[in-house]
Motif scaffolding. Structure first.
Motif, PDB file in Angstrom:
ATOM      1  N   ARG A   1      63.298  43.991 109.146  1.00 26.90           N
ATOM      2  CA  ARG A   1      64.179  45.147 108.909  1.00 26.90           C
ATOM      3  C   ARG A   1      63.579  46.151 107.920  1.00 26.90           C
ATOM      4  O   ARG A   1      63.146  45.774 106.830  1.00 26.90           O
TER       5      ARG A   1
ATOM      6  N   LEU B   1      67.248  47.582 118.043  1.00 27.01           N
ATOM      7  CA  LEU B   1      68.331  47.948 117.122  1.00 27.01           C
ATOM      8  C   LEU B   1      67.880  49.087 116.202  1.00 27.01           C
ATOM      9  O   LEU B   1      68.624  50.051 115.978  1.00 27.01           O
TER      10      LEU B   1
ATOM     11  N   GLU C   1      65.402  41.550 113.229  1.00 31.09           N
ATOM     12  CA  GLU C   1      66.329  41.902 114.312  1.00 31.09           C
ATOM     13  C   GLU C   1      65.506  42.319 115.524  1.00 31.09           C
ATOM     14  O   GLU C   1      64.298  42.549 115.421  1.00 31.09           O
ATOM     15  N   LYS C   2      66.187  42.486 116.661  1.00 34.07           N
ATOM     16  CA  LYS C   2      65.502  43.033 117.833  1.00 34.07           C
ATOM     17  C   LYS C   2      65.024  44.449 117.507  1.00 34.07           C
ATOM     18  O   LYS C   2      65.765  45.232 116.918  1.00 34.07           O
TER      19      LYS C   2
ATOM     20  N   GLY D   1      71.420  46.535 110.617  1.00 35.22           N
ATOM     21  CA  GLY D   1      71.783  45.123 110.787  1.00 35.22           C
ATOM     22  C   GLY D   1      73.240  44.867 110.430  1.00 35.22           C
ATOM     23  O   GLY D   1      73.931  44.088 111.099  1.00 35.22           O
TER      24      GLY D   1
ATOM     25  N   ARG E   1      75.311  46.181 113.245  1.00 37.58           N
ATOM     26  CA  ARG E   1      75.186  45.252 114.383  1.00 37.58           C
ATOM     27  C   ARG E   1      76.117  44.061 114.176  1.00 37.58           C
ATOM     28  O   ARG E   1      76.851  43.643 115.069  1.00 37.58           O
ATOM     29  N   SER E   2      76.133  43.539 112.956  1.00 40.54           N
ATOM     30  CA  SER E   2      76.964  42.375 112.650  1.00 40.54           C
ATOM     31  C   SER E   2      78.454  42.731 112.693  1.00 40.54           C
ATOM     32  O   SER E   2      79.277  41.966 113.211  1.00 40.54           O
TER      33      SER E   2
END
Ligand code: ATP
Ligand code: MG
Length: 415
Positions: A79, A49, A45-46, A85, A88-89
């Protein structure tokens, strides 16, 4: 130079992997019983995050992340945990719009640059579950009860469930100041990390393993004694609901957890069997996280279990699946018959092994034994002529003659 795996990254080999399959299958079964759906999110991920959710002044973000700049100049991170994550999703796909309560589970590899040792690796695996959308204390009790149920189904009974409350943005700041006042005169006794974090994250000193920190924090004020009324009532209700269903727990007012997003109920399942790697599962409530990540203001609670540590707690090789049958062939023609019977049986759902190397009967029997095959069937010239062969149950020595056909053999095997 020999090509080897990266330090802290492990292969999970046959013999060991069956435990993992047992853990994963049991988790899927229990999660689905409690109404959880699986979600699969990317392993990268970025970086932002994780910095924003886990917190800048945590061990994970300060020193454990596998972060790098990709070819497009983007800062990305493998991660280190699953919740960020998944949230985020949830936000990006507006999962909360379809249903006000979301129950999600995930499993897969996580990455942290830590010092590898037993139960602590750089690539490790977590199985986790999250419930978003409800703040009710019954949800906390439900998650903890499910976690205990899951451990019982896994056959792991030893770990103790420890719970604590970390309060909320209303009561924690005042408690932090109280704790800082308590520690201020003992700063020189704290370890370097805790001294550095004194201003930004003083609570970490409470569960630091360094001897000086343990001594300095003895008698420190406890968050549990300084909760605001809503947090206090919430925690009392969680305990009450746990007791109403017989879910055993122990209070641990020093449990802090290494991630900033936790609020109110936090918990760990701890074992005395894995040295300092004592936590096998851990989690808590994160009522501010979804809003912090730019989503709606929704509460959430979840946990993650470390699969490597669970596997260490599961003894023996009883999870290994053994073949049902070994067909011993005594001559070349019989090898052809054995091959045909094997293929027919496999299509009928029976697991069968044969020898491909023209080995002696004795050596074929040895291999059947080594593979722990439940039955053997011996085919030679006489058996081919008769169309039947002796089927022997290895454990009892009991023997019956069966027709050399898949269906009667399968029946005789009791499958
Ligand atoms: P610890 O205190 O042992 O470092 P943690 O608080 O960092 O654990 P969490 O971030 O809460 O752990 O992760 C949940 C679970 O994942 C842990 O209880 C543990 O079982 C497992 N885990 C965490 N880090 C590792 C690692 N480096 N190797 C193997 N398992 C791990
Ligand atoms: Mg850690």
């Amino acid at each position: 130079m020999a090509l080897t795996a990266i330090k802290g990254f492990n292969d999970i080999l046959p013999g060991e992997v069956e435990k993992w399959q047992h853990i994963e299958m049991t988790a899927r079964r229990v999660f689905s019983l409690y109404g959880f759906d699986e979600i699969r999110v990317p392993i990268m991920e970025k970086t932002e995050l994780f910095a924003r959710s886990i917190g800048d002044v945590t061990d994970i973000v300060e020193k454990e992340m596998y972060s790098f700049t990709d070819k497009g100049d983007n800062r990305v991170t493998l991660r280190p945990e699953g919740t960020a994550g998944v949230m985020r999703s949830l936000i990006e796909n507006k999962l909360y719009a379809a249903d006000s309560v979301n129950k999600l589970y995930y499993m897969g590899p996580m990455f942290r640059y830590e010092r590898p040792q037993k139960g602590r690796y750089r690539q490790f695996h977590q199985i986790g579950a999250e419930i978003t959308g409800v703040a009710d204390p019954k949800v906390d009790a439900q998650v903890l009860t499910m976690l205990r149920h899951l451990f019982a189904e896994l056959g792991i009974h030893e770990p103790t469930l420890e719970i604590n409350s970390l309060g909320c943005p209303d009561c924690r700041p005042a408690y932090r100041e109280l704790l800082k006042d308590f520690l201020r005169g003992k700063l020189s006794d704290l370890c370097d990390d805790c001294r550095r974090r004194f201003d930004t994250n003083p609570l970490r000193a409470l569960d630091c393993k360094a001897a000086g920190c343990k001594e300095a924090t003895a008698g420190a004020p406890a968050m549990l004694d300084h909760l605001c009324t809503p947090c206090d009532e919430h925690f009392a209700a969680v305990k009450r609901f746990l007791e109403s269903v017989g879910t055993e727990y122990r209070l641990n007012s020093r449990m802090v957890r290494g991630l900033d997003y936790y609020t109110r109920t936090t918990f760990e399942l701890v074992t005395g069997l894995l040295g300092s790697q004592s936590a096998v599962a851990a989690g808590g409530r994160y009522d501010g996280l979804i809003a912090d990540l730019g989503g709606p203001s929704l509460p959430g609670i979840g946990f993650a279990m470390g699969v490597e540590r669970l596997a260490l707690l599961l003894e023996g090789d009883k999870f290994r699946v053994t073949p049902d049958l070994f067909i011993v062939a005594l001559d070349e023609e019989s090898q052809g018959v054995a091959f045909k019977v094997m293929c027919d049986l496999q299509r009928h759902g029976v697991s069968v092994e044969i020898d491909y190397e023209g080995k002696s009967m004795k050596s074929q029997m040895r291999r059947a034994d080594k593979l722990s095959c439940r039955f053997t069937l011996i085919i030679g010239e006489t058996e081919r002529a008769a169309g039947t062969a002796p089927l022997k149950e290895m454990a009892t020595g009991r023997q019956v003659d069966v027709a050399l056909d898949a269906v009667p053999i399968k029946e005789a095997l009791g499958i």
